[in-house]
Enzyme design. Structure first.
Site, mmCIF file in Angstrom:
data_model
loop_
_atom_site.group_PDB
_atom_site.id
_atom_site.type_symbol
_atom_site.label_atom_id
_atom_site.label_comp_id
_atom_site.label_asym_id
_atom_site.label_seq_id
_atom_site.Cartn_x
_atom_site.Cartn_y
_atom_site.Cartn_z
ATOM 1 N N GLU A 1 6.981 16.947 15.950
ATOM 2 C CA GLU A 1 7.489 16.814 14.582
ATOM 3 C C GLU A 1 6.670 17.701 13.643
ATOM 4 O O GLU A 1 5.446 17.593 13.594
ATOM 5 C CB GLU A 1 7.396 15.359 14.132
ATOM 6 C CG GLU A 1 8.246 15.101 12.928
ATOM 7 C CD GLU A 1 8.201 13.647 12.467
ATOM 8 O OE1 GLU A 1 9.134 13.248 11.785
ATOM 9 O OE2 GLU A 1 7.226 12.945 12.790
ATOM 10 N N LYS B 1 0.847 -1.201 0.000
ATOM 11 C CA LYS B 1 0.000 0.000 0.000
ATOM 12 C C LYS B 1 0.882 1.250 0.000
ATOM 13 O O LYS B 1 1.498 1.576 1.009
ATOM 14 C CB LYS B 1 -0.904 0.017 1.238
ATOM 15 C CG LYS B 1 -1.852 1.203 1.228
ATOM 16 C CD LYS B 1 -2.567 1.389 2.516
ATOM 17 C CE LYS B 1 -2.569 2.804 3.059
ATOM 18 N NZ LYS B 1 -2.162 3.905 2.251
ATOM 19 N N GLU C 1 8.627 2.136 11.685
ATOM 20 C CA GLU C 1 9.588 3.249 11.676
ATOM 21 C C GLU C 1 8.817 4.553 11.635
ATOM 22 O O GLU C 1 8.006 4.767 10.736
ATOM 23 C CB GLU C 1 10.500 3.127 10.463
ATOM 24 C CG GLU C 1 11.355 1.873 10.530
ATOM 25 C CD GLU C 1 12.256 1.750 9.332
ATOM 26 O OE1 GLU C 1 13.071 2.653 9.130
ATOM 27 O OE2 GLU C 1 12.125 0.764 8.601
ATOM 28 N N CYS D 1 12.353 12.123 7.391
ATOM 29 C CA CYS D 1 12.233 11.829 8.827
ATOM 30 C C CYS D 1 13.573 12.083 9.525
ATOM 31 O O CYS D 1 13.637 12.315 10.719
ATOM 32 C CB CYS D 1 11.728 10.418 9.073
ATOM 33 S SG CYS D 1 12.481 9.217 8.010
#
Ligand SMILES: Cc1cc2nc3c(=O)[nH]c(=O)nc-3n(C[C@H](O)[C@H](O)[C@H](O)COP(=O)(O)OP(=O)(O)OC[C@H]3O[C@@H](n4cnc5c(N)ncnc54)[C@H](O)[C@@H]3O)c2cc1C
Length: 1003
Positions: free
Chosen positions: A883, A672, A753, A787
């Site tokens: 973040e 996906k 992750e 990231c």
């Protein structure tokens, strides 16, 4: 022996004769400097430490800091001088203030050996002295690496000031030889192009020219008025083509077309130097006016070699010293044979190279007043004197500047003087015989197999220094310095543009499946443009995909690992073939800049090949222990059906990495992609279909994460979920997978992750040239949407003002815009939701801290967020803890390293971190104490390379997995041990093999 060689020897011997009449050691300055150099040449480790110490010294202000660094660099010396050095260090510690000053004074003395003056006034003393010796000058302004347009403009202003000053002071100077003076103006300025524009990008020479030409024109105009000469120095290979193009463009302009007093450098150590020289000569003839070329071997040899090895490129420079020498001679001939259009300057200290030029000029009947020899200030004094005595024209390259920027130059000179292969060391330090020094370089080139001259290919695989087991060779990056690569990328962008807006089906069990609903993937630079319409999977399609995968799993799991490895390798080959097209698609679909997009495709290829490589290492059953009479083999079985949920920010690499790890270990996969990058996902599916993945083994299922994705995460028939994405979704998956559903066979494995709030620390003694460039790239490269991106910059108080000044100016200089253009650093953020969220964070930042910088000039259309920097940020505020995933940087000031480390480690995340320092002790502390999965010292904190930097974090950054690492595949398998009693009536074989064939059912 040929006549030319005989003449070269005669000339060379004459030069040596004259040199020996005024014997001088290698380094004209006696005492401290000479002793240091002598030691360096004897002891490589000492040399490295000394040069590093010299490099940091100018940035240290307190005596205690200097002595501390001295201690850190030299205390553990284990050479014959260790006790001496230790005593010195101990003595220095007793009176640090005095010893600090003493050291600085000595090292400044070393630097002064190579720097002709601190400023324009100061340098005149040196130039006058040289004039009396019959030596001319070219002056070069030393400077820190230019990281912003402000700094570039300052450099341009300094160049003009220097010109004015030189013009004024030398008004009554005449030509030292008194002939051919029209070719050699007295005032000669050498300029470094990269010091005039901070955003030079090898992919975009046109942009460099647009920015450089207006800065250079006033300098050139003034130089011409003053009757001066201007030379363009040559720097690293990445800037070579732009420098050449700029030279040709400017001096073809009507205003400068008939100006002969301009020159450029050709570096003989480059393999393509001859082509460049011939192109220049053709251009010169078309232009119809003389110009000059300074021929050198080249000052960046070590750098070019390291850089090309790291990126998997063929080294642009020769790898054998005599090859450079020979090429120098070839180019000398070409230049002299074209004397009618080019004025030659030979930049060398090597008596053989010089004697060759002399002998050849004579042979061609060229008067010795029509070319010149150029040598560096502070080097090879006796050679200069000898050349003057022989009646040749000599010019000295005279750097002007302060100690701090001078250090980088000093280190280059120290390296050159102590190089094992250098002429100066051989002649003046090791007393190599004259006949040896005058040998024809053609005789010294080592031959490779079959008589071929040894040429290194890109990358170097395993060598004696390679860590055990590390035989994986990464795919090279595309080197956009080459025009043909720029052209291919442009063509790919044009081609992909014509393909936009197509429809893409799901792929389930090898069949294309269309649904009523589609996902429109848009171009974030132009949100009205649809990149593609992708069929959207709902729950029924998800069910079909699970069933298909389940059915396919049985056979796939019992397929030999070698077959599975080959599938991955075929996929990598297809990616290689379609590389530019895939990169171009990323530019449109996710707003990546050229090099970022290429990096993503390279990483995807690396994942394919690296995991195939790893699978071969773990694929065969391995003996657990040697025991007589019994054999036990451990091997791995796949887990079952893997669900891969990938993000959009590395749209090909991460999707491909997780998918290939699952496939190669024998799992069946439901893939996906993120909705925002579903077209790239469709390409990956296409690639695997072409590579021959069996039906059902890989299923392509884009859809809504919250509906179809969540359904599959909870599904009893999903055994493994590999997820990369936000912490919010990651934690939900982690929790949901913990519940065991009815009919579930396996405990679900989650490979998770998530994000980061990555910190970079700039220590008080950091090299700001490096720290600013790398931090800017880490924070704003790909719009801060990696990231691994730096989102907190922690600067030690002592260096804060200077670091901030440079950082803010550098951010103001970044190229922001449509990433279809080459050389853009900051493009759009991924979509409207991200755009809104980041702007909200910027509002939060305005309330929590001080908005120190925000770009004003970003495109209005598209999701462009201006690069933004906050200062006075308190470590516990939201912008310092949450973040943001955008081009927003929070700067935090720290009292000392203790506090900096505490702040860096004070978030819930632990993904990447960076540390810039030149203190060995502080570097060791950072290595030991920074809490992050990937800690980067003195480099950017983004850009992990598969196999080299296994990537992933812990705490709330993830489950501690390392994508691209040796143990990644183990998460996709279950270990199994098979033990057999091989004793029959007390008899058993003596030995058992270490590995055996796979346990596969009989065909
Ligand atoms: C006046 C002047 C101006 C200069 N301007 C520039 C400039 O603008 N840009 C620039 O890049 N350089 C420039 N240089 C060149 C550079 O700084 C070195 O001084 C020069 O390369 C040293 O060459 P040499 O002939 O004096 O010494 P040599 O000892 O004969 O040659 C040393 C050179 O050989 C090459 N070399 C060393 N090892 C190897 C190897 N294993 N394989 C292949 N080649 C190797 C390197 O280029 C090295 O510098 C300039 C030099 C001078 C004298």
């Amino acid at each position: 022996m040929g006549a030319l060689q005989a003449e070269i020897e005669r000339r060379g011997e004459r030069i040596f004769d004259l040199v020996d009449r005024h014997p001088e050691p290698l380094f004209s300055k006696a005492g401290f400097y000479q002793r240091m150099m002598a030691l360096s040449m004897r002891d490589e480790h000492f040399k490295v430490q000394l040069f590093r110490f010299v490099d940091v010294l100018a940035s240290l202000h307190r005596g205690t800091d200097i002595v501390q660094h001295l201690d850190q660099y030299f205390a553990d010396m284990r050479n014959g001088y260790a006790p001496l050095i230790r005593t010195g260090v101990r003595a220095a510690k007793i009176v640090p203030w005095i010893s600090g000053q003493f050291l600085r004074w000595n090292v400044s003395g070393m630097a002064r050996q190579f720097i002709a003056g601190r400023n324009p006034q100061d340098v005149m003393k040196t130039l006058r002295k040289r004039r009396a010796q019959g030596i001319g000058f070219t002056v070069d302004l030393l400077g820190e690496a230019v990281v912003s347009e402000q700094e570039a403009n300052e450099y341009a202003t300094r160049c003009l000031e220097l010109l004015e000053h030189l013009g004024r002071e030398t008004r009554d100077w005449t030509d030292p030889l008194g002939k051919n003076a029209e070719l050699f103006p007295v005032v000669n300025l050498s300029v470094k192009i990269s010091a005039l524009y901070s955003q030079m990008n090898p992919a975009d020479p046109a942009d460099a020219i647009v920015h450089l030409a207006p800065k250079l024109r006033p300098i050139l105009r003034r130089a011409r008025e003053l009757g001066a000469f201007v030379n363009f120095d040559m720097e690293s290979y990445a800037h070579k083509n732009a420098t050449l193009e700029l030279f040709r463009a400017l001096f073809t302009e009507t205003e400068f077309r008939n100006w002969p007093h301009v020159g450029i450098v050709i570096q003989a150590y480059l393999r393509d130097a001859e082509d460049d020289l011939r192109d220049l000569l053709d251009w010169g003839r078309r232009r119809g006016t003389r110009f000059a070329v300074r021929l050198v071997k080249g000052a960046y040899w070590d750098f070019e070699k390291i850089r090309s090895r790291q990126n998997g490129w063929a080294c642009p420079a020769f790898l054998q010293k005599p090859e450079s020498d020979l090429n120098f001679e070839l180019l000398t001939r070409i230049m002299l044979e074209n004397e009618s259009i080019v004025t030659s300057a030979f930049g060398s200290h090597n008596v053989r190279s010089i004697a060759h030029a002399q002998a050849l000029a004579d042979q061609l009947g060229i008067d010795r007043g029509r070319f010149e020899f150029q040598l560096l200030y502070g080097m090879a004094g006796p050679v200069k004197r000898a050349l003057v005595e022989m009646g040749y024209r000599v010019r000295e390259y005279s750097p002007v500047g302060e100690l701090l920027p001078g250090m980088a130059y000093l280190v280059r000179r120290l390296l050159e003087n102590t190089s094992n292969e250098g002429f100066l060391r051989a002649k003046f330090s090791e007393n190599v015989s004259e006949s040896e020094l005058l040998r024809d370089p053609a005789d010294l080139i080592a031959e490779g197999p079959n008589g071929a001259r040894h040429v290194e290919v890109s990358g170097d695989g395993a060598s004696l220094d390679t860590p055990p087991g590390d035989t994986y060779e990464n795919a090279p990056l595309v080197n956009f310095v080459y025009e043909q690569n720029q052209d291919r990328m442009r063509q790919a962008l044009e081609h992909v543009r014509t393909q936009l807006g197509q429809k893409y089906p799901l792929v389930i069990n090898g069949e294309k499946v269309w649904t009523d609903k589609t996902i429109a993937s848009i171009n974030p630079s132009f949100p009205d443009n649809v990149v593609g319409h992708v069929a959207e999977a709902g729950i029924p399609e998800a069910e079909r995909a699970v069933k298909a995968a389940r059915d396919a799993f049985g056979k796939w799991s019992r397929t030999s690992f070698e077959t599975r490895c080959r599938l991955l390798e075929r996929a990598a080959d297809i990616m290689h073939r379609r590389r530019y097209e895939l990169s171009a698609l990323e530019v449109f679909e996710v707003g990546k800049a050229w090099a970022e997009a290429d990096g993503d495709i390279r990483e995807a290829m690396d994942f394919c090949r690296f995991y195939a490589h790893q699978m071969r290492l773990i694929g065969r059953p391995r003996l657990t222990q040697h025991v007589l009479g019994e054999e036990s083999y451990q091997h791995y079985w796949p887990r079952g059906v893997a669900m891969i949920i990938a993000p959009w920010n590395f749209p090909m690499a991460i999707l491909c990495g997780m998918t290939t790890a699952a496939l190669v270990t024998g799992n069946a996969v439901i893939m996906k992609p993120a909705e925002q990058s579903a077209v790239i996902g469709a390409m990956l599916m296409e690639i695997f279909e072409e590579a021959g993945v069996p039906p059902g083994v890989l299923n392509y299922l884009p859809g809504k994460g919250s509906v179809m994705g969540a359904h599959l995460v909870d599904h009893k028939d999903i055994d493994l979920i590999a997820f990369t994405g936000s912490r919010e979704v990651g934690l939900r998956i982690w929790e949901s997978a913990g519940k065991t559903r009815e009919g579930q066979r396996e405990l679900k494995r989650v490979i998770c992750e998530m994000g980061g709030k990555n910190a970079v620390i700039i220590d008080a003694d950091a090299d700001l040239d490096e720290a600013i460039v790398d931090t800017i790239y880490s924070a704003f490269g790909y719009q801060g949407q990696k990231c691994s991106a730096c989102s907190r910059l922690i600067i030690l108080e002592e260096i804060y003002p200077r670091a901030m000044e440079r950082l803010l100016n550098a951010a103001a200089s970044l190229r922001v815009g449509n990433p279809e253009e080459p050389g853009i650093t900051v493009g759009p953020v991924i979509d409207g939701t991200a755009y809104k969220r980041i702007l909200e964070y910027i509002d939060i930042g305005r309330n929590e801290s001080r908005l120190a910088f925000q770009r004003a000039d970003v495109p209005q259309k598209g999701f462009f967020i201006p690069p933004t920097i906050f200062t006075n940020v308190s470590p516990k505020t939201r912008i310092a803890c949450e973040e943001i995933f955008g081009p927003v940087l929070s700067v935090i000031r720290a009292r000392d390293l203790d506090e900096a480390l505490e702040i860096a480690n004070g978030t819930e995340f632990a993904l990447t971190a960076g540390f810039f320092s030149r203190s060995p002790a502080n570097i060791e502390r950072a290595k030991a104490e920074i809490v992050a999965g990937n800690v980067y010292i003195n480099r950017s904190c983004t850009g992990a390379v598969v196999g080299r930097h296994p990537f992933g974090g812990f705490k709330m950054s993830g489950g501690g997995t390392k994508a691209g690492g040796a143990d990644y595949l183990l998460q996709f398998v279950v270990p199994r041990v098979v033990t057999e009693n091989i004793t029959r009536h007390g008899f058993a074989p003596e030995t058992t093999p270490q590995y055996r064939d796979e346990f596969l059912p009989p065909r």
